[in-house]
Structure formats: C-alpha cells, structure tokens
Motif scaffolding. Structure first.
Motif, PDB file in Angstrom:
ATOM      1  N   LEU A 126       0.808  -1.211   0.000  1.00 44.48           N
ATOM      2  CA  LEU A 126       0.000   0.000   0.000  1.00 44.48           C
ATOM      3  C   LEU A 126       0.844   1.265   0.000  1.00 44.48           C
ATOM      4  O   LEU A 126       0.303   2.363  -0.068  1.00 44.48           O
ATOM      5  N   ILE A 127       2.155   1.128   0.074  1.00 47.49           N
ATOM      6  CA  ILE A 127       3.037   2.289   0.129  1.00 47.49           C
ATOM      7  C   ILE A 127       3.515   2.617  -1.281  1.00 47.49           C
ATOM      8  O   ILE A 127       4.192   1.822  -1.911  1.00 47.49           O
ATOM      9  N   ALA A 128       3.149   3.801  -1.769  1.00 49.39           N
ATOM     10  CA  ALA A 128       3.615   4.255  -3.076  1.00 49.39           C
ATOM     11  C   ALA A 128       4.809   5.177  -2.863  1.00 49.39           C
ATOM     12  O   ALA A 128       4.693   6.167  -2.154  1.00 49.39           O
ATOM     13  N   PRO A 129       5.951   4.826  -3.423  1.00 55.65           N
ATOM     14  CA  PRO A 129       7.133   5.666  -3.199  1.00 55.65           C
ATOM     15  C   PRO A 129       6.980   7.038  -3.843  1.00 55.65           C
ATOM     16  O   PRO A 129       6.548   7.153  -4.985  1.00 55.65           O
ATOM     17  N   ALA A 130       7.317   8.082  -3.092  1.00 58.42           N
ATOM     18  CA  ALA A 130       7.301   9.440  -3.622  1.00 58.42           C
ATOM     19  C   ALA A 130       8.631   9.685  -4.306  1.00 58.42           C
ATOM     20  O   ALA A 130       9.682   9.404  -3.744  1.00 58.42           O
ATOM     21  N   GLN A 174      18.657  -0.413  -4.170  1.00 54.15           N
ATOM     22  CA  GLN A 174      18.957  -1.141  -2.942  1.00 54.15           C
ATOM     23  C   GLN A 174      17.928  -0.818  -1.851  1.00 54.15           C
ATOM     24  O   GLN A 174      17.508  -1.708  -1.107  1.00 54.15           O
ATOM     25  N   GLU A 175      17.530   0.438  -1.747  1.00 51.88           N
ATOM     26  CA  GLU A 175      16.531   0.832  -0.758  1.00 51.88           C
ATOM     27  C   GLU A 175      15.178   0.190  -1.077  1.00 51.88           C
ATOM     28  O   GLU A 175      14.470  -0.266  -0.187  1.00 51.88           O
ATOM     29  N   ALA A 176      14.829   0.115  -2.355  1.00 48.07           N
ATOM     30  CA  ALA A 176      13.571  -0.522  -2.758  1.00 48.07           C
ATOM     31  C   ALA A 176      13.588  -2.005  -2.394  1.00 48.07           C
ATOM     32  O   ALA A 176      12.574  -2.553  -1.936  1.00 48.07           O
ATOM     33  N   GLN A 177      14.707  -2.673  -2.610  1.00 50.15           N
ATOM     34  CA  GLN A 177      14.834  -4.082  -2.249  1.00 50.15           C
ATOM     35  C   GLN A 177      14.711  -4.279  -0.740  1.00 50.15           C
ATOM     36  O   GLN A 177      14.090  -5.213  -0.267  1.00 50.15           O
ATOM     37  N   ARG A 178      15.310  -3.363   0.008  1.00 51.37           N
ATOM     38  CA  ARG A 178      15.315  -3.467   1.474  1.00 51.37           C
ATOM     39  C   ARG A 178      13.911  -3.267   2.045  1.00 51.37           C
ATOM     40  O   ARG A 178      13.533  -3.910   3.021  1.00 51.37           O
ATOM     41  N   SER A 237      18.114  21.534  -7.353  1.00 52.01           N
ATOM     42  CA  SER A 237      17.205  22.442  -6.658  1.00 52.01           C
ATOM     43  C   SER A 237      16.133  21.700  -5.847  1.00 52.01           C
ATOM     44  O   SER A 237      15.438  22.313  -5.042  1.00 52.01           O
ATOM     45  N   TYR A 238      15.996  20.381  -6.030  1.00 53.25           N
ATOM     46  CA  TYR A 238      14.978  19.617  -5.302  1.00 53.25           C
ATOM     47  C   TYR A 238      15.299  19.571  -3.817  1.00 53.25           C
ATOM     48  O   TYR A 238      16.415  19.255  -3.426  1.00 53.25           O
ATOM     49  N   LYS A 239      14.330  19.916  -2.996  1.00 54.02           N
ATOM     50  CA  LYS A 239      14.491  19.872  -1.544  1.00 54.02           C
ATOM     51  C   LYS A 239      13.914  18.559  -1.037  1.00 54.02           C
ATOM     52  O   LYS A 239      12.738  18.287  -1.191  1.00 54.02           O
ATOM     53  N   GLY A 240      14.756  17.735  -0.464  1.00 58.56           N
ATOM     54  CA  GLY A 240      14.302  16.455   0.055  1.00 58.56           C
ATOM     55  C   GLY A 240      15.357  15.394  -0.156  1.00 58.56           C
ATOM     56  O   GLY A 240      16.473  15.665  -0.596  1.00 58.56           O
ATOM     57  N   ILE A 241      15.009  14.169   0.158  1.00 59.51           N
ATOM     58  CA  ILE A 241      15.945  13.048   0.054  1.00 59.51           C
ATOM     59  C   ILE A 241      16.058  12.610  -1.397  1.00 59.51           C
ATOM     60  O   ILE A 241      15.054  12.345  -2.048  1.00 59.51           O
ATOM     61  N   THR A 242      17.284  12.553  -1.895  1.00 60.50           N
ATOM     62  CA  THR A 242      17.531  12.080  -3.254  1.00 60.50           C
ATOM     63  C   THR A 242      18.524  10.923  -3.203  1.00 60.50           C
ATOM     64  O   THR A 242      19.477  10.943  -2.435  1.00 60.50           O
ATOM     65  N   LEU A 243      18.274   9.907  -4.014  1.00 56.21           N
ATOM     66  CA  LEU A 243      19.140   8.729  -4.073  1.00 56.21           C
ATOM     67  C   LEU A 243      19.567   8.498  -5.510  1.00 56.21           C
ATOM     68  O   LEU A 243      18.797   8.730  -6.444  1.00 56.21           O
TER      69      LEU A 243
END
Length: 59
Positions: free
Chosen positions: A8-12, A50-54, A37-43
């Motif tokens: 149910l979690i849609a990644p932003a 790797q984060e998606a797999q985790r 210029s994006y404010k927030g967490i960027t990978l």
C-alpha cells in the motif's frame, strides 16, 4: 488479486532533471537523476534500487 495489491506504500519520487546540475545521493554522494534544486531526500539509481529491495513488501 495481483502481487502489487498487497503493498500500500507508493514511493514518492522527485521530478527527473532535464540536465545538470544534479543533486547528490544522500547515501553515497554520487550524482542522481534529480535536479540540484529539489528539496528532500535524493538517491542515485543504485542506492534507490537497494533501498527498494530493502523495504519491499513481501507477501
């Protein structure tokens, strides 16, 4: 019901950059596909995968 119905979690995701300058990955400091210029967490693509797999939902 498909596998996707359980998670149910849609990644932003931030918007993709048209070109440089790119934001740094917050984990490895490599360039990402996102605008600086994006404010927030960027990978970067590798850390994002790797984060998606985790955090993937397991049914």
């Amino acid at each position: 019901m498909s596998e996707d119905d359980y998670c149910l979690i849609a990644p932003a995701r931030p918007p993709r950059a048209e070109g440089p300058p790119y934001a740094e990955c917050v984990l490895c400091r490599k360039p990402t596909e996102y605008p600086e210029s994006y404010k927030g967490i960027t990978l970067c693509p590798v850390c994002e995968w790797q984060e998606a797999q985790r955090t993937a939902c397991s049914g």
